[in-house]
Design a protein around this motif. Structure first.
Motif, PDB file in Angstrom:
ATOM      1  N   GLN A  73       0.828  -1.218   0.000  1.00  0.00           N
ATOM      2  CA  GLN A  73       0.000   0.000   0.000  1.00  0.00           C
ATOM      3  C   GLN A  73       0.859   1.264   0.000  1.00  0.00           C
ATOM      4  O   GLN A  73       0.420   2.314  -0.439  1.00  0.00           O
ATOM      5  CB  GLN A  73      -0.844   0.048   1.277  1.00  0.00           C
ATOM      6  CG  GLN A  73      -1.929  -0.979   1.365  1.00  0.00           C
ATOM      7  CD  GLN A  73      -2.725  -0.811   2.643  1.00  0.00           C
ATOM      8  OE1 GLN A  73      -2.147  -0.663   3.725  1.00  0.00           O
ATOM      9  NE2 GLN A  73      -4.027  -0.823   2.549  1.00  0.00           N
ATOM     10  N   LEU A 322     -15.236   4.662  -1.232  1.00  0.00           N
ATOM     11  CA  LEU A 322     -13.904   4.453  -1.800  1.00  0.00           C
ATOM     12  C   LEU A 322     -14.109   3.609  -3.055  1.00  0.00           C
ATOM     13  O   LEU A 322     -14.298   2.388  -2.968  1.00  0.00           O
ATOM     14  CB  LEU A 322     -12.982   3.759  -0.790  1.00  0.00           C
ATOM     15  CG  LEU A 322     -12.815   4.523   0.531  1.00  0.00           C
ATOM     16  CD1 LEU A 322     -11.841   3.813   1.453  1.00  0.00           C
ATOM     17  CD2 LEU A 322     -12.347   5.954   0.299  1.00  0.00           C
ATOM     18  N   MET A 401     -10.610  -1.454   9.600  1.00  0.00           N
ATOM     19  CA  MET A 401     -10.594  -1.742  11.037  1.00  0.00           C
ATOM     20  C   MET A 401     -11.719  -1.000  11.749  1.00  0.00           C
ATOM     21  O   MET A 401     -11.990  -1.256  12.916  1.00  0.00           O
ATOM     22  CB  MET A 401      -9.270  -1.282  11.633  1.00  0.00           C
ATOM     23  CG  MET A 401      -8.120  -2.122  11.196  1.00  0.00           C
ATOM     24  SD  MET A 401      -6.679  -1.543  12.089  1.00  0.00           S
ATOM     25  CE  MET A 401      -5.459  -2.575  11.340  1.00  0.00           C
ATOM     26  N   ALA A 406     -18.080   2.137  12.397  1.00  0.00           N
ATOM     27  CA  ALA A 406     -18.912   2.827  11.407  1.00  0.00           C
ATOM     28  C   ALA A 406     -20.370   2.362  11.509  1.00  0.00           C
ATOM     29  O   ALA A 406     -21.295   3.181  11.535  1.00  0.00           O
ATOM     30  CB  ALA A 406     -18.363   2.576  10.009  1.00  0.00           C
TER      31      ALA A 406
HETATM   32  C1  HEM Z   1     -18.760   3.561   6.149  1.00  0.00           C
HETATM   33  C2  HEM Z   1     -17.565   3.905   6.618  1.00  0.00           C
HETATM   34  C3  HEM Z   1     -16.281   3.319   6.144  1.00  0.00           C
HETATM   35  C4  HEM Z   1     -15.940   2.757   4.939  1.00  0.00           C
HETATM   36  C5  HEM Z   1     -16.836   2.598   3.708  1.00  0.00           C
HETATM   37  C6  HEM Z   1     -14.567   2.334   5.031  1.00  0.00           C
HETATM   38  C7  HEM Z   1     -13.886   1.692   4.019  1.00  0.00           C
HETATM   39  C8  HEM Z   1     -12.588   1.214   4.130  1.00  0.00           C
HETATM   40  C9  HEM Z   1     -11.894   0.486   3.097  1.00  0.00           C
HETATM   41  C10 HEM Z   1     -12.454   0.146   1.712  1.00  0.00           C
HETATM   42  C11 HEM Z   1     -10.667   0.166   3.564  1.00  0.00           C
HETATM   43  C12 HEM Z   1      -9.586  -0.651   2.837  1.00  0.00           C
HETATM   44  C13 HEM Z   1      -8.657   0.217   2.039  1.00  0.00           C
HETATM   45  C14 HEM Z   1      -7.721  -0.592   1.159  1.00  0.00           C
HETATM   46  O1  HEM Z   1      -7.799  -1.822   1.119  1.00  0.00           O
HETATM   47  O2  HEM Z   1      -6.895   0.025   0.466  1.00  0.00           O
HETATM   48  C15 HEM Z   1     -10.571   0.710   4.906  1.00  0.00           C
HETATM   49  C16 HEM Z   1      -9.454   0.613   5.710  1.00  0.00           C
HETATM   50  C17 HEM Z   1      -9.372   1.170   6.967  1.00  0.00           C
HETATM   51  N1  HEM Z   1     -10.371   1.816   7.664  1.00  0.00           N
HETATM   52 FE1  HEM Z   1     -12.243   2.133   7.003  1.00  0.00          FE
HETATM   53  N2  HEM Z   1     -14.077   2.654   6.266  1.00  0.00           N
HETATM   54  C18 HEM Z   1     -15.095   3.252   6.976  1.00  0.00           C
HETATM   55  C19 HEM Z   1     -15.029   3.724   8.274  1.00  0.00           C
HETATM   56  C20 HEM Z   1     -13.918   3.679   9.056  1.00  0.00           C
HETATM   57  C21 HEM Z   1     -13.851   4.192  10.401  1.00  0.00           C
HETATM   58  C22 HEM Z   1     -15.018   4.848  11.139  1.00  0.00           C
HETATM   59  C23 HEM Z   1     -12.581   3.987  10.849  1.00  0.00           C
HETATM   60  C24 HEM Z   1     -11.980   4.304  12.191  1.00  0.00           C
HETATM   61  C25 HEM Z   1     -12.632   4.797  13.210  1.00  0.00           C
HETATM   62  C26 HEM Z   1     -11.851   3.304   9.783  1.00  0.00           C
HETATM   63  C27 HEM Z   1     -10.544   2.878   9.869  1.00  0.00           C
HETATM   64  C28 HEM Z   1      -9.874   2.193   8.881  1.00  0.00           C
HETATM   65  C29 HEM Z   1      -8.491   1.780   8.996  1.00  0.00           C
HETATM   66  C30 HEM Z   1      -7.558   2.010  10.195  1.00  0.00           C
HETATM   67  C31 HEM Z   1      -8.170   1.125   7.791  1.00  0.00           C
HETATM   68  C32 HEM Z   1      -6.827   0.544   7.382  1.00  0.00           C
HETATM   69  C33 HEM Z   1      -6.784  -0.946   7.558  1.00  0.00           C
HETATM   70  C34 HEM Z   1      -5.497  -1.533   6.997  1.00  0.00           C
HETATM   71  O3  HEM Z   1      -4.953  -1.012   6.021  1.00  0.00           O
HETATM   72  O4  HEM Z   1      -5.028  -2.560   7.541  1.00  0.00           O
HETATM   73  N3  HEM Z   1     -12.690   3.142   8.721  1.00  0.00           N
HETATM   74  N4  HEM Z   1     -11.755   1.331   5.226  1.00  0.00           N
END
Ligand code: HEM
Length: 455
Positions: A73, A322, A401, A406
């Motif tokens: 990444q 996304l 995570m 969410a």
């Molecule tokens: C509807 C709300 C949300 C959606 C649609 C969403 C979507 C995503 C997606 C698609 C990824 C993967 C990105 C990739 O593979 O390149 C991701 C990773 C992540 N998200 Fe969310 N997210 C949401 C809410 C949140 C919230 C509220 C938090 C924290 C409070 C959060 C924290 C993270 C973190 C820390 C990662 C990185 C995980 C990793 O790379 O190991 N997300 N999210």
């Protein structure tokens, strides 16, 4: 050159500019046109870079199950470094990043979430108590505001929410506006948006330095994400600096803010636009739960709201904020399509998979352009047939995570709204605005009419 192996087909575009122009015309259009012609795997040349698309659950599985040493990444998300800051996330080596991701995971564990849910409920109840008996609101504007308030409380902490709120929100706004499409290619280009971003990052560092120092000195412990980063220890016993604590906080804030406000808005717009079909099940569920558990909301009660969960998930299926997820191939990487064709993605290719495109495939979802929350009900939920059918939260080792966070936040909002108001649309459901970095409904077109009632 891939000796004895077959690289993916390269789409037929004019040399030099063709791929870039096809990409700029919009990735959704590109995928719509290229998939019938080239299949699930194809490469788009953009200048000296090659972007290989993996379309649909079968080949996306390879994307999500790859190790960091196969698909990384860092190279593709590095443009975030000036926003997050030095020494965190995409500015550190694999090992340090893995430890920092453990800190994220710890901050979002279910014992912590139980504490955050109480704060989410309080923020949402206070917020909606200020709505009148009847009126019109722009849902995206309102829910974005509420999610900033909630994030301040749960992530940034009491000091910011209670005393430094407007100063910090203005700075976070500048940080946010400092991420424009140009930043992806040239994150340090000397433009006004970047200048303001850098100034905001410095000022936030000064504010947080004081807040964190005060907590470290007093030994106070608060129930927020900030505290988990202050307390975090690497395996060797060392800890994050104050600036790195802030960097980690900004990263979580950015991961969750627009994604959650957009998804909560689509949930409302789509449920209201299809209210004859969708609202009865949502309202019945709220009534049944209130009968059993009273009016309170907590982690366990929210977890029982399956119908609401499906309504949110279906909004996310149709409109994942996304729209493209990216990696960089670190080694020649083999994938196999659903028809058994094998390709090797060469080392150095950018690899892309698209929740927005994959979620509308009619060999995965029935009537993919219809809002049908019931498609996720047991016994045969449509997303469970294959591993990577539903990828709104990504999947595999880098899956979101914050998924439970969410859902808790969005379900809190809609549970309170359903219990206290009835709704109708003012205009039509808006189109997604693909010019944004995080894709949501077109701003200014999310008006709904509400009337207070007791369910
Ligand atoms: C509807 C709300 C949300 C959606 C649609 C969403 C979507 C995503 C997606 C698609 C990824 C993967 C990105 C990739 O593979 O390149 C991701 C990773 C992540 N998200 Fe969310 N997210 C949401 C809410 C949140 C919230 C509220 C938090 C924290 C409070 C959060 C924290 C993270 C973190 C820390 C990662 C990185 C995980 C990793 O790379 O190991 N997300 N999210």
């Amino acid at each position: 050159p891939l000796k004895g192996r077959k690289s993916p087909p390269v789409i037929d575009v004019a040399p030099v500019w063709g791929g870039m122009l096809a990409f700029l015309a919009g990735p959704m259009k590109l995928m719509r046109e290229a998939t019938p012609k080239y299949g699930e795997v194809f490469t788009v040349p953009v200048f000296h870079k090659r972007i290989t698309f993996l379309i649909g659950p079968k080949v996306s599985e390879f994307f999500f199950k790859a190790k960091d040493t196969e698909m990384s990444q860092k190279e593709v998300y590095e443009f975030n470094v000036p926003t997050f800051g030095k020494g965190v996330v995409f500015d550190v080596d694999h090992t340090t990043r893995a430890e920092q991701f453990r800190f994220f995971a710890d901050s979002l564990k279910s014992n912590r979430l139980r504490m955050y849910v109480g704060m989410m409920v309080k923020e949402a109840e206070d917020f909606f108590s200020k709505w009148g008996d009847a009126g019109e609101v722009d849902l995206l504007e309102q829910l974005s505001e509420l999610i900033v308030l909630t994030a301040s409380r749960c992530l940034l902490g009491r000091e910011i929410r209670e005393t430094l709120y407007s100063e910090v929100t203005d700075l976070v706004h500048d940080l946010d506006k400092g991420m424009v499409p140009l930043s992806v290619f040239f994150p340090y280009a000397p433009i006004e948006a970047h200048r303001k971003r850098d100034a905001a990052r410095k000022n936030l560092a000064k504010i947080f330095d004081k807040v964190i120092q005060a907590r470290r000195e007093s030994g106070a412990s608060e129930p927020d994400v900030l505290q988990t980063f202050i307390d975090a220890r690497y395996k060797d016993g060392s800890r994050l600096t104050n600036d790195q604590v802030l960097g980690m906080l900004i990263a979580v804030l950015f991961a969750g803010q627009h994604t959650s406000s957009i998804t909560s808005t689509w949930t409302g717009l789509l449920a209201i636009a299809n209210k004859e079909r969708v609202m009865p099940a949502l309202e019945k569920e709220q009534k049944d739960i209130m009968k059993k558990h009273g009016k309170d909301l907590d982690f366990d009660i929210l977890a029982k709201m399956d119908e609401l969960h499906f309504a949110v998930k279906e909004a996310l299926r149709m409109h994942p904020p996304l729209i493209m997820l990216l990696r960089m191939a670190q080694v020649p990487f083999e994938v196999e399509t659903s028809t058994g064709k094998k390709y090797t993605v060469p080392k150095g290719h950018i690899v892309a998979t698209s929740p927005a495109f994959s979620h509308r495939l009619d060999n995965v979802y029935s009537d993919p352009n219809e809002y049908k929350p019931e498609r996720f009900r047991e016994p045969n939920p449509e997303d469970k047939a294959q591993f990577a059918s539903f990828i709104g939260f990504g999947g595999g080792r880098h899956g979101c995570m914050g998924e439970t966070f969410a859902y808790m936040q969005i379900k809190t909002i809609w549970s309170i709204l359903l219990r206290n108001f009835e709704f109708e649309m003012v205009g039509k459901v808006p189109e997604p605005d693909y010019t944004g970095m995080v894709v949501g409904p077109t701003a200014g077109q999310c008006k709904i009419r509400y009337k207070r009632r007791v369910l």
